[in-house]
Design a protein around this motif. Sequence first.
Motif, PDB file in Angstrom:
ATOM      1  N   UNK A   1       5.128  -0.543  -9.347  1.00 34.22           N
ATOM      2  CA  UNK A   1       6.291  -1.150  -8.685  1.00 34.22           C
ATOM      3  C   UNK A   1       5.953  -2.414  -7.897  1.00 34.22           C
ATOM      4  N   UNK A   2       4.671  -2.806  -7.860  1.00 32.99           N
ATOM      5  CA  UNK A   2       4.269  -3.988  -7.077  1.00 32.99           C
ATOM      6  C   UNK A   2       4.985  -5.256  -7.510  1.00 32.99           C
ATOM      7  N   UNK A   3       5.020  -5.517  -8.827  1.00 35.01           N
ATOM      8  CA  UNK A   3       5.626  -6.780  -9.285  1.00 35.01           C
ATOM      9  C   UNK A   3       7.127  -6.794  -9.017  1.00 35.01           C
ATOM     10  N   UNK A   4       7.794  -5.660  -9.164  1.00 36.24           N
ATOM     11  CA  UNK A   4       9.233  -5.607  -8.878  1.00 36.24           C
ATOM     12  C   UNK A   4       9.498  -5.831  -7.394  1.00 36.24           C
ATOM     13  N   UNK A   5       8.651  -5.246  -6.544  1.00 30.29           N
ATOM     14  CA  UNK A   5       8.800  -5.442  -5.101  1.00 30.29           C
ATOM     15  C   UNK A   5       8.568  -6.902  -4.741  1.00 30.29           C
ATOM     16  N   UNK A   6       7.540  -7.527  -5.317  1.00 29.46           N
ATOM     17  CA  UNK A   6       7.255  -8.936  -5.021  1.00 29.46           C
ATOM     18  C   UNK A   6       8.406  -9.829  -5.470  1.00 29.46           C
TER      19      UNK A   6
ATOM     20  N   UNK B   1      17.290  -0.560  -4.486  1.00 33.87           N
ATOM     21  CA  UNK B   1      16.477  -0.279  -5.672  1.00 33.87           C
ATOM     22  C   UNK B   1      15.723   1.020  -5.452  1.00 33.87           C
ATOM     23  N   UNK B   2      15.419   1.695  -6.549  1.00 30.06           N
ATOM     24  CA  UNK B   2      14.604   2.900  -6.474  1.00 30.06           C
ATOM     25  C   UNK B   2      13.139   2.488  -6.610  1.00 30.06           C
ATOM     26  N   UNK B   3      12.295   3.028  -5.724  1.00 27.78           N
ATOM     27  CA  UNK B   3      10.866   2.739  -5.750  1.00 27.78           C
ATOM     28  C   UNK B   3      10.079   4.033  -5.651  1.00 27.78           C
ATOM     29  N   UNK B   4       8.881   4.003  -6.192  1.00 29.62           N
ATOM     30  CA  UNK B   4       7.922   5.088  -5.981  1.00 29.62           C
ATOM     31  C   UNK B   4       7.053   4.679  -4.798  1.00 29.62           C
ATOM     32  N   UNK B   5       7.017   5.524  -3.784  1.00 29.22           N
ATOM     33  CA  UNK B   5       6.200   5.255  -2.601  1.00 29.22           C
ATOM     34  C   UNK B   5       5.020   6.223  -2.587  1.00 29.22           C
ATOM     35  N   UNK B   6       3.962   5.815  -1.907  1.00 29.70           N
ATOM     36  CA  UNK B   6       2.759   6.630  -1.797  1.00 29.70           C
ATOM     37  C   UNK B   6       2.596   7.060  -0.342  1.00 29.70           C
ATOM     38  N   UNK B   7       2.416   8.347  -0.130  1.00 30.89           N
ATOM     39  CA  UNK B   7       2.209   8.854   1.229  1.00 30.89           C
ATOM     40  C   UNK B   7       0.738   8.696   1.614  1.00 30.89           C
TER      41      UNK B   7
ATOM     42  N   UNK C   1       0.819  -1.212   0.000  1.00 32.59           N
ATOM     43  CA  UNK C   1       0.000   0.000   0.000  1.00 32.59           C
ATOM     44  C   UNK C   1       0.853   1.262   0.000  1.00 32.59           C
ATOM     45  N   UNK C   2       2.134   1.129   0.377  1.00 31.44           N
ATOM     46  CA  UNK C   2       3.058   2.259   0.314  1.00 31.44           C
ATOM     47  C   UNK C   2       3.790   2.304  -1.023  1.00 31.44           C
ATOM     48  N   UNK C   3       3.534   1.333  -1.876  1.00 26.44           N
ATOM     49  CA  UNK C   3       4.251   1.194  -3.144  1.00 26.44           C
ATOM     50  C   UNK C   3       3.284   1.432  -4.296  1.00 26.44           C
TER      51      UNK C   3
END
Length: 196
Positions: A135-140, A156-162, A129-131
Amino acid sequence: DIVAESSRPLLQTVIHRLKNGEQIPQYEAPRITKSGKIIKVSVTPTVLYSSYHKQELIAFTERDISTQHQEVKDESIHFIQDLIAMLEHDSEAVIVFEPLGQIVALNQTAETLYGWTRQELTDSVSIFELTTQQDHSELQTLMNELQNNQFCPVSRQFSRITKHNSSIQVMASFSLLGNTSNECHFIISREQHISA
């Protein structure tokens, strides 16, 4: 069927080895209860022989140890929270989560960066939920590789959601945490805000 799909190959191997006369030590396996809940059991296999020393039956004595595992997990989470408290005001956001994504600990820097309180994040928010969705599949994939010990800690660089639905870029360094029995694995992410 009480045998979880993931443990069927293990069960077949155990039966084959027992039929070949091997002694099998006690082992742990998942089982499915009538309600569909998966529990962990300790399994002791035994071969029963007839009076003619012929194998007649293979018996499995199983004991529910899921409570023990929950206690170990709870102890691990408490220990991790104590460790994270030492990094409370670190310049990097520190988030610890379970392999399925449930957040179990974080420092104040993470609270400030993402706008969520510690209580909100550890009660109901997953790392996913913060991602951002892209980027979900890369995180998984990264989480799976860490759990399979396919590589050492990685960044790794990720986009996060506040909490306020803003997207920010972070450089995240991931490492796997676990106890000496390789149980209760957690993933720790140290995150540095890099967007302008």
